[in-house]
Scaffold this active site. Structure first.
Site, mmCIF file in Angstrom:
data_model
loop_
_atom_site.group_PDB
_atom_site.id
_atom_site.type_symbol
_atom_site.label_atom_id
_atom_site.label_comp_id
_atom_site.label_asym_id
_atom_site.label_seq_id
_atom_site.Cartn_x
_atom_site.Cartn_y
_atom_site.Cartn_z
ATOM 1 N N HIS A 334 0.984 -1.382 -0.461
ATOM 2 C CA HIS A 334 -0.242 0.199 -0.105
ATOM 3 C C HIS A 334 0.680 1.039 0.199
ATOM 4 C CE1 HIS A 334 1.431 0.908 4.714
ATOM 5 N NE2 HIS A 334 0.978 -0.518 4.898
ATOM 6 N N CYS A 353 3.273 -5.294 6.300
ATOM 7 C CA CYS A 353 2.896 -4.910 5.612
ATOM 8 C C CYS A 353 4.009 -4.383 4.473
ATOM 9 C CB CYS A 353 1.870 -3.987 4.897
ATOM 10 S SG CYS A 353 0.694 -4.317 5.941
#
Length: 416
Positions: A334, A353
């Site tokens: 992201h 992440c």
């Protein structure tokens, strides 16, 4: 076992019956597959605990609480059922409901007081819809909510969901996945009714991860440009779902060098500095597949058990831009607008992440995260290597099927 058919990704097996499968909480993470025991980053969630991933300092959280009914992952939704979006302690500013397979936006009406929204008419049968909502509280602080639901099949006897969608184009890593709403005891009988083939001539084999999930894939990634056909054929009734494989795109994240190399059709087209999981929260190593894309998503560490000593979430970011899901347990790749420029390519700081440089709101198409989002599709492969993580990424954690050796995969077929 009579087969009622497959329409637009919804699988109905009349002899087995079926029950709806839904997330009942308005703030629970998605339930598209069995999560892995080790949790990494947060999963998208609706308010009051919305979800991006990875940050160290909490933002000022909105008082607005969005609820989408039915909740994330709901199956067997009636076409005339009351699909509603409501908000407490705030007003809705934007609601969109989109048919996943076609991208068609469903017209809807916002109430005069801004606290609720509903579609204007009945939905289509056997269709998967994505609902995205935005709201603000009295101080102008924003909140977001997301849910994906699937309507009832024409047979009115829903048993599972088949992905990818009929007529879609996906990346080379996209397996065929059938999630059954009811435990399957006679796996051989069910699997024998589903045939998956590719115009490339690749051998395709099914594998049961558990009593509810059956996936199909070839030994290696699908051939770019090929067409995959899924057939249900029983007692003279035949239904077919087809989808196309797009170009090949495999992106490799090197957690040691903190660079991601994007390879399309065998050629490197871009190298992007990244920041992956910190030593305390390392990113999974292994092959992952993009299963969902969100231009913005709200993330909160408490949804995956990441809290401080005072009970507050380790992070709470109200609008993480350009987020793409890699695992069911919460790993995303992201945009990151809160990290200093010096982080990317230099330091691993996330809660598991993979972060790419971005701006708040994600409105700058020149940013690396925006470029990667715009140039990625569902089914693209993201490989992580050289992470400090010592666990093994479970093949059923999201669409991580490719981490299972072929011999073991074949052994998991009930018809072989």
């Amino acid at each position: 076992m009579a087969t009622a058919g497959v329409f637009g990704g919804v699988l109905a097996l009349t002899a087995l019956g079926g029950t709806s499968h839904a997330a009942t909480s308005d703030n629970g993470p998605g339930t598209d597959s069995i999560p892995q025991a080790q949790t990494q980053s947060p999963s998208p969630t609706q308010s009051p605990t919305p979800t991006p991933t990875d940050q160290t300092g909490a933002q000022d959280v909105s008082d607005a609480r969005i609820k989408i009914t039915p909740g994330e992952g709901a199956y067997n939704v009636g076409i005339n059922a009351p699909v509603t979006v409501t908000v407490s302690n705030g007003k809705l500013t934007k609601v969109t409901m989109t048919a996943v397979a076609t991208g068609t936006e469903i017209p809807g009406t916002l109430s005069a007081d801004g606290t609720s929204w509903q579609p204007d008419g009945p939905l289509q049968k056997a269709t998967r819809y994505q609902v995205a909502a935005e709201a603000e509280d009295a101080q102008g602080r924003s909140a977001t909510g997301n849910a994906t639901i699937t309507t009832i099949s024409p047979a009115n006897n829903f048993i599972g969901h088949l992905s990818p969608e009929n007529g879609s184009t996906v990346g080379v890593g996209m397996p065929v996945t059938v999630n059954f709403g009811k435990a399957i005891s006679n796996k051989a009988a069910v699997e024998s009714k589903i045939q998956v083939s590719s115009s490339s001539g690749q051998q395709v084999v099914g594998h049961w991860f558990n009593d509810h999930r059956l996936d199909f894939r070839p030994m290696n990634y699908w051939q770019p440009g090929s067409t995959v056909t899924v057939k249900l054929n029983a007692y003279g009734i035949q239904k077919t779902v087809t989808f196309k494989i797009g170009r090949s795109q495999v992106s490799t994240v090197d957690a040691e060098t903190k660079q991601m190399t994007v390879v399309r059709d065998g050629k490197t087209i871009k190298t992007i500095p990244i920041s992956s999981g910190s030593p305390e929260h390392p990113t999974y190593n292994g092959q992952m597949v993009i299963s969902e894309k969100f231009r913005q998503i709200h993330m909160n560490g408490a949804t995956v058990g990441l809290t401080e000593k005072d009970g507050k979430p380790s992070y709470d970011i109200k609008a993480v831009p350009h987020a793409m899901r890699l695992t069911s347990s919460g790993t995303f790749i992201h945009g990151n607008y809160w990290g200093a420029d010096s982080v990317f390519g230099k330091v691993n700081t996330s809660h598991g992440c993979v972060g790419l440089k971005d701006v708040r709101g994600g409105g700058d198409g020149r940013q690396p995260a925006a470029w990667f989002f715009d140039n990625s599709m569902i089914g693209d492969v993201v490989i992580v290597k050289n992470s400090d993580d010592k666990t093994t990424l479970a093949p059923d954690n999201g669409l991580s099927d490719w981490n299972m050796p072929w011999s073991e995969w074949v052994a998991g077929s009930a018809t072989g």
